[in-house]
Design a protein around this motif. Structure first.
Motif: not given
Length: 430
Positions: A49-57, A139-145, A327-333, A337-341
């Protein structure tokens, strides 16, 4: 940054250097200057799904994505080589938080995203469910989404319950009674089926463990697999399969084997990850597609506490010099909207708002969506021991499961597992 020896991966490294990936080997500085973000993803429906939407990003961001897509084994091989070597050729990486996240964080492979996830109220980190957030924090740090989640739910046969005059079990006692009644009325049908393999069963057993009031370790990291609650959970899970499971059941079943028994109409109840539900509802795969129902995991003495975990997440390579673009890619992905799709395409997501949106549950059976909502609220953020060497830990804590299934003393097996597991935990601290 800690780095492990890569000598044992020399053969893999050679294969990778011959062009296994699609990135072309450009360094972080070159990629940053040319507006490229290098993204490595696993083969998965979410990836498609993400691959198909990459042109949008690419259009909205002005960046160019260089995508590497690999099977899970190849993905692990690449990470073993490149991350161990401190390579800056990966910017964004898809990883398994509960399988390799602790090791990656310990070795310094994952960039700290804490400030990034909290800086955009529109993207909304607070929208993420507690369990998945915990699993992507170290260890109290966010290291992934988190990007893909799953919970354990009860699969059941509506027709068999109706014929027996039974309601859907809401407690573990009711589940056992119903499994017994159906097994006695239908000798050729198991009352209950689930994973039985020493390692494979650990993740699904975990929900029983939590619902009985136990866990693999306590808050100080000490083994608790010999607690009274754990012993009860081991005895209960194994007893269900031993007493009401398929005849001559093996002790090496993972989900494909257990699912096959259920979908061939040979079992009344089955506890499994919600993400696998289409195997049971697709008429092309399931003989019982029209009679399958779903419910929240029945409550034990501590309530209904299934796992609620991220099976996959996105992280930024700490060695990358291109972290802002990553981070811009992760923020978009991972946007709403992308999570709903993705969720509408059958990939359960980690955002509460998407589950609260009727569009987010429109493609799911109504009773499954309701069960997931309960599980997300009560869920525990891990489905296996939270350690560096996960595979070894699963082998140890899974021993009492097999012992209980085969009729051995579950309590004695739990004591032996506790001793071995504590030695293992102590060794990881060295």
């Amino acid at each position: 940054m800690k780095r492990r020896s890569v000598m044992k991966y020399a053969a893999v490294a050679a294969a990778l250097s011959m062009g296994l990936t699609a990135c072309g080997g450009s360094g972080s500085s070159d990629a940053k200057e040319s507006g490229i973000v290098r993204v490595t993803l696993a083969n998965h429906v979410w990836t498609e799904g993400i691959k198909a939407a990459i042109p949008e990003f690419e259009k909205s961001s002005g960046l160019k994505v260089e995508l590497t897509q690999l099977g899970e084994d190849q993905l692990s091989d690449q990470y073993n080589v490149k991350l161990n070597a401190g390579s800056d050729e990966i910017d964004v990486m898809m990883y398994r938080p509960l399988q390799e996240g602790k090791a990656f964080a310990k070795n310094g492979y994952l960039a700290d995203l804490t400030s990034k996830v909290s800086s955009d109220s529109g993207w909304d980190w607070k929208d993420y469910q507690e369990g998945p957030v915990k699993a992507t924090t170290a260890d109290g740090k966010v290291v992934g989404v988190p990007i893909i989640t799953e919970r354990e739910v009860l699969y059941y046969r509506k027709d068999l319950l109706k014929a027996a005059g039974l309601e859907v079990p809401k407690t573990m006692d009711e589940l056992e009674a119903a499994a017994k009644a159906i097994k006695e009325a239908n000798p050729d049908t198991a009352g209950f089926v689930a994973r039985t393999g020493k390692s494979a069963a650990v993740t699904q057993f975990s929900s029983f463990l939590y619902s009985f009031g136990g866990d693999f370790t306590d808050s100080s990291g000490k083994s608790t697999v010999n607690s009274a609650a754990a012993k009860e959970a081991y005895a209960y899970y194994g007893g269900l399969i031993r007493n009401y499971g398929p005849a001559n059941v093996s002790t090496d079943m993972s989900w494909p084997e257990a699912m096959a028994i259920f979908t061939q109409g040979k079992a009344a109840f089955y506890t499994e990850a919600d993400s696998l539900y289409k195997n049971a509802t697709d008429p092309a795969k399931s003989k019982v597609a029209d009679t399958v129902g779903f419910a929240a995991l029945p409550a034990g003495p501590a309530g209904s506490k299934p796992y609620n975990i991220p099976s996959w997440g996105l992280a930024v390579n700490e060695a990358s010099g291109n972290q802002d673009n990553a981070w811009k890619f992760i923020q978009w992905a991972t946007s709403k909207e992308r999570t709903l799709a993705a969720q509408k395409a059958g990939v359960p997501g980690p955002r509460a708002s998407v589950w609260a949106d009727s569009a987010g549950t429109s493609t799911y059976p109504k009773d499954l969506a309701e069960a997931i909502a309960v599980s997300a609220k009560n869920g525990v953020g891990h489905d296996r021991p939270e350690v560096v060497t996960v595979g070894k830990a699963r082998e140890i804590v899974g021993e009492p499961i097999v012992a209980s299934i085969t009729g051995a003393d579950a309590s004695a097996a739990a004591e032996s597992a506790h001793e071995a597991f504590q030695k293992f935990l102590d060794s990881e601290k060295k």
